[in-house]
Design a protein around this motif. Structure first.
Motif, PDB file in Angstrom:
ATOM      1  N   GLU A 240       0.850  -1.186   0.000  1.00  9.85           N
ATOM      2  CA  GLU A 240       0.000   0.000   0.000  1.00  9.85           C
ATOM      3  C   GLU A 240       0.888   1.237   0.000  1.00  9.85           C
ATOM      4  OE1 GLU A 240      -2.103   0.969   3.831  1.00  9.85           O
ATOM      5  OE2 GLU A 240      -1.599  -1.103   4.349  1.00  9.85           O
ATOM      6  N   ALA A 241       0.260   2.382  -0.234  1.00 17.44           N
ATOM      7  CA  ALA A 241       0.992   3.652  -0.249  1.00 17.44           C
ATOM      8  C   ALA A 241       0.051   4.744   0.256  1.00 17.44           C
ATOM      9  CB  ALA A 241       1.479   3.978  -1.656  1.00 17.44           C
ATOM     10  N   PHE A 242       0.657   5.836   0.716  1.00 13.93           N
ATOM     11  CA  PHE A 242      -0.158   6.957   1.173  1.00 13.93           C
ATOM     12  C   PHE A 242       0.695   8.208   1.236  1.00 13.93           C
ATOM     13  CE2 PHE A 242       1.519   4.869   4.986  1.00 13.93           C
ATOM     14  CZ  PHE A 242       1.926   5.908   5.808  1.00 13.93           C
ATOM     15  N   PHE A 243       0.056   9.334   1.480  1.00 11.32           N
ATOM     16  CA  PHE A 243       0.801  10.559   1.743  1.00 11.32           C
ATOM     17  C   PHE A 243       0.203  11.254   2.950  1.00 11.32           C
ATOM     18  CE2 PHE A 243      -2.302  12.471  -1.377  1.00 11.32           C
ATOM     19  CZ  PHE A 243      -2.791  13.523  -0.601  1.00 11.32           C
ATOM     20  N   THR A 244       0.966  12.180   3.517  1.00 11.30           N
ATOM     21  CA  THR A 244       0.470  12.970   4.644  1.00 11.30           C
ATOM     22  C   THR A 244       0.652  14.449   4.355  1.00 11.30           C
ATOM     23  OG1 THR A 244       2.603  12.962   5.821  1.00 11.30           O
ATOM     24  CG2 THR A 244       1.054  11.180   6.328  1.00 11.30           C
ATOM     25  N   SER A 245      -0.278  15.241   4.875  1.00 14.77           N
ATOM     26  CA  SER A 245      -0.184  16.701   4.801  1.00 14.77           C
ATOM     27  C   SER A 245      -1.102  17.284   5.853  1.00 14.77           C
ATOM     28  CB  SER A 245      -0.576  17.215   3.411  1.00 14.77           C
ATOM     29  OG  SER A 245      -1.971  17.104   3.196  1.00 14.77           O
ATOM     30  N   ARG A 272      -5.687   2.943   9.347  1.00 13.03           N
ATOM     31  CA  ARG A 272      -5.488   2.986  10.802  1.00 13.03           C
ATOM     32  C   ARG A 272      -4.721   4.230  11.215  1.00 13.03           C
ATOM     33  NH1 ARG A 272      -7.254   3.069  15.507  1.00 13.03           N
ATOM     34  NH2 ARG A 272      -5.922   2.232  17.169  1.00 13.03           N
ATOM     35  N   LEU A 273      -3.689   4.593  10.463  1.00 19.55           N
ATOM     36  CA  LEU A 273      -2.920   5.787  10.786  1.00 19.55           C
ATOM     37  C   LEU A 273      -3.761   7.050  10.680  1.00 19.55           C
ATOM     38  CD1 LEU A 273       0.541   5.074   9.127  1.00 19.55           C
ATOM     39  CD2 LEU A 273       0.040   5.254  11.574  1.00 19.55           C
ATOM     40  N   ARG A 274      -4.655   7.093   9.703  1.00 22.24           N
ATOM     41  CA  ARG A 274      -5.546   8.247   9.579  1.00 22.24           C
ATOM     42  C   ARG A 274      -6.445   8.360  10.802  1.00 22.24           C
ATOM     43  NH1 ARG A 274      -7.547  11.684   5.689  1.00 22.24           N
ATOM     44  NH2 ARG A 274      -9.651  12.473   6.112  1.00 22.24           N
ATOM     45  N   GLU A 275      -6.982   7.229  11.208  1.00 21.05           N
ATOM     46  CA  GLU A 275      -7.851   7.194  12.382  1.00 21.05           C
ATOM     47  C   GLU A 275      -7.102   7.637  13.633  1.00 21.05           C
ATOM     48  OE1 GLU A 275     -11.011   3.972  14.068  1.00 21.05           O
ATOM     49  OE2 GLU A 275      -8.976   3.245  13.761  1.00 21.05           O
ATOM     50  N   ILE A 276      -5.895   7.096  13.819  1.00 21.56           N
ATOM     51  CA  ILE A 276      -5.094   7.444  14.995  1.00 21.56           C
ATOM     52  C   ILE A 276      -4.728   8.923  14.972  1.00 21.56           C
ATOM     53  CG2 ILE A 276      -2.878   7.109  16.151  1.00 21.56           C
ATOM     54  CD1 ILE A 276      -2.949   4.190  15.214  1.00 21.56           C
ATOM     55  N   TYR A 277      -4.289   9.410  13.809  1.00 23.78           N
ATOM     56  CA  TYR A 277      -3.859  10.808  13.721  1.00 23.78           C
ATOM     57  C   TYR A 277      -4.986  11.761  14.094  1.00 23.78           C
ATOM     58  CZ  TYR A 277      -2.472  15.340  12.057  1.00 23.78           C
ATOM     59  OH  TYR A 277      -2.208  16.693  12.003  1.00 23.78           O
ATOM     60  N   ILE A 278      -6.169  11.542  13.541  1.00 24.11           N
ATOM     61  CA  ILE A 278      -7.290  12.439  13.830  1.00 24.11           C
ATOM     62  C   ILE A 278      -7.673  12.360  15.305  1.00 24.11           C
ATOM     63  CG2 ILE A 278      -9.735  12.887  13.364  1.00 24.11           C
ATOM     64  CD1 ILE A 278      -9.204  12.056  10.452  1.00 24.11           C
ATOM     65  N   ASP A 279      -7.764  11.141  15.840  1.00 24.80           N
ATOM     66  CA  ASP A 279      -8.152  10.972  17.248  1.00 24.80           C
ATOM     67  C   ASP A 279      -7.147  11.630  18.186  1.00 24.80           C
ATOM     68  OD1 ASP A 279     -10.385   9.595  16.484  1.00 24.80           O
ATOM     69  OD2 ASP A 279      -9.594   7.608  16.951  1.00 24.80           O
ATOM     70  N   GLU A 280      -5.872  11.360  17.975  1.00 17.90           N
ATOM     71  CA  GLU A 280      -4.843  11.876  18.867  1.00 17.90           C
ATOM     72  C   GLU A 280      -4.659  13.381  18.714  1.00 17.90           C
ATOM     73  OE1 GLU A 280      -3.299  10.224  21.324  1.00 17.90           O
ATOM     74  OE2 GLU A 280      -4.617   8.555  20.790  1.00 17.90           O
ATOM     75  N   SER A 281      -4.755  13.879  17.490  1.00 17.30           N
ATOM     76  CA  SER A 281      -4.587  15.319  17.262  1.00 17.30           C
ATOM     77  C   SER A 281      -5.717  16.132  17.886  1.00 17.30           C
ATOM     78  CB  SER A 281      -4.504  15.606  15.756  1.00 17.30           C
ATOM     79  OG  SER A 281      -3.357  15.015  15.191  1.00 17.30           O
ATOM     80  N   LEU A 282      -6.912  15.580  17.859  1.00 15.73           N
ATOM     81  CA  LEU A 282      -8.044  16.269  18.494  1.00 15.73           C
ATOM     82  C   LEU A 282      -7.862  16.391  20.009  1.00 15.73           C
ATOM     83  CD1 LEU A 282     -11.118  14.862  16.528  1.00 15.73           C
ATOM     84  CD2 LEU A 282     -10.400  17.258  16.677  1.00 15.73           C
ATOM     85  N   LYS A 283      -7.166  15.405  20.583  1.00 13.37           N
ATOM     86  CA  LYS A 283      -6.946  15.440  22.039  1.00 13.37           C
ATOM     87  C   LYS A 283      -6.032  16.592  22.440  1.00 13.37           C
ATOM     88  CE  LYS A 283      -7.367  10.403  22.630  1.00 13.37           C
ATOM     89  NZ  LYS A 283      -6.614   9.177  22.968  1.00 13.37           N
TER      90      LYS A 283
END
Length: 286
Positions: A240-245, A272-283
């Motif tokens: 798989e592949a992805f990008f972040t911004s 999973r990383l998208r889910e974790i990033y949004i959850d943790e960043s909101l905290k």
């Protein structure tokens, strides 16, 4: 209601906002910028963006127009004045207006120009594209050598995005000396055998704030991370592949140069990383 923007100490309707034609940001692209995302009316990763702004200014020997505390207050005021729930705040600092055009930097008496504006983006967190993924093409990276400085010199990335669209794709990954540097406005990753692979930090790529957070969260989740350059062929053969911004968070890439990546659908690690990033960043949003 007109959008309220910030220009050099004043909040005003966007129609009234003006910057001199002699401003070096306009004449020389002598400027840096940051984009901070807003979720639930709060700022994500503000401290990281403020730190990178400070570094960019320092690398260009450009004076800071205000303190980090003042900058935070401006961001919050713009969110409030424009009732932003989900969206972004764009910030730009230029070397200012010396009163005429000259290649030489102006003296310390010329103050930097500071401009900020908001962009409302409802559905930023629940972007449907994250469920389908995007397609990228590869292009030669012909940008200048200091990509670690977040300058407004964005002509080639803009051209690259248009070349991707003309080729029937969504974006482009740029390649130098046979290895992927980054996307037009994002950091690039592949996943192989459960390992997340992304280019190591250097002057060749932007030191992404979202990149730093995502890699930290990945390691905390016991995911294996390898920071090294990879080729387009490796990307085509990846699982798989992805990008972040800052604005896309974690976005799956499902096709590279016409070749499906993995199953041709968003993979589980990116999701999973998208889910974790949004959850943790909101905290930690402020």
């Amino acid at each position: 209601m007109s959008r309220i923007v910030y220009v050099n100490g004043q909040y005003m309707p966007e129609e009234e906002a003006k910057v001199s034609i002699f401003d070096r940001g306009f004449l020389m692209a002598d400027a840096v910028y940051e984009v901070t995302s807003v979720l639930g009316g709060k700022l994500l990763d503000f401290a990281g963006h403020a730190a990178r702004l400070k570094r960019s200014l320092s690398e260009l020997d450009m004076a800071s127009p205000c303190t980090e505390e003042e900058l935070l207050a401006i961001h919050r005021e713009l969110v409030a004045k424009n009732a932003i729930d989900e969206g972004m705040i764009y910030l730009q600092v230029t070397r200012g207006n010396p009163g005429d055009r000259d290649f030489a930097f102006p003296g310390p008496d010329v103050k930097p120009t500071l401009v900020l504006f908001t962009q409302s983006k409802p559905g930023l967190a629940d972007n449907p594209t994250a469920k389908t993924g995007i397609r990228v093409i590869s292009l030669e990276d012909i940008r200048w050598g200091r990509r670690d400085i977040k300058t407004v010199q964005l002509l080639y990335p803009s051209m690259a995005k248009m070349m991707a669209k003309q080729a029937g794709a969504d974006d482009a990954w740029m390649v130098e000396d046979g290895k992927v540097t980054e996307g037009t406005s994002n950091n690039a990753y592949i996943v192989k055998g459960g390992k997340i692979i992304t280019r190591n930090l250097s002057n060749d790529i932007l030191h992404g704030i979202t990149r730093a957070a995502v890699l930290r969260f990945a390691r905390e989740a016991q995911m294996e991370v390898e920071e090294r350059a990879f080729t387009i062929d490796e990307a085509k053969a990846a699982d798989e592949a992805f990008f972040t911004s800052a604005s896309a968070f974690v976005m799956p890439v499902v096709e590279v140069d016409g070749t499906a990546v993995g199953s041709g659908k968003p993979g589980p690690i990116a999701a999973r990383l998208r889910e974790i990033y949004i959850d943790e960043s909101l905290k930690t949003a402020i």
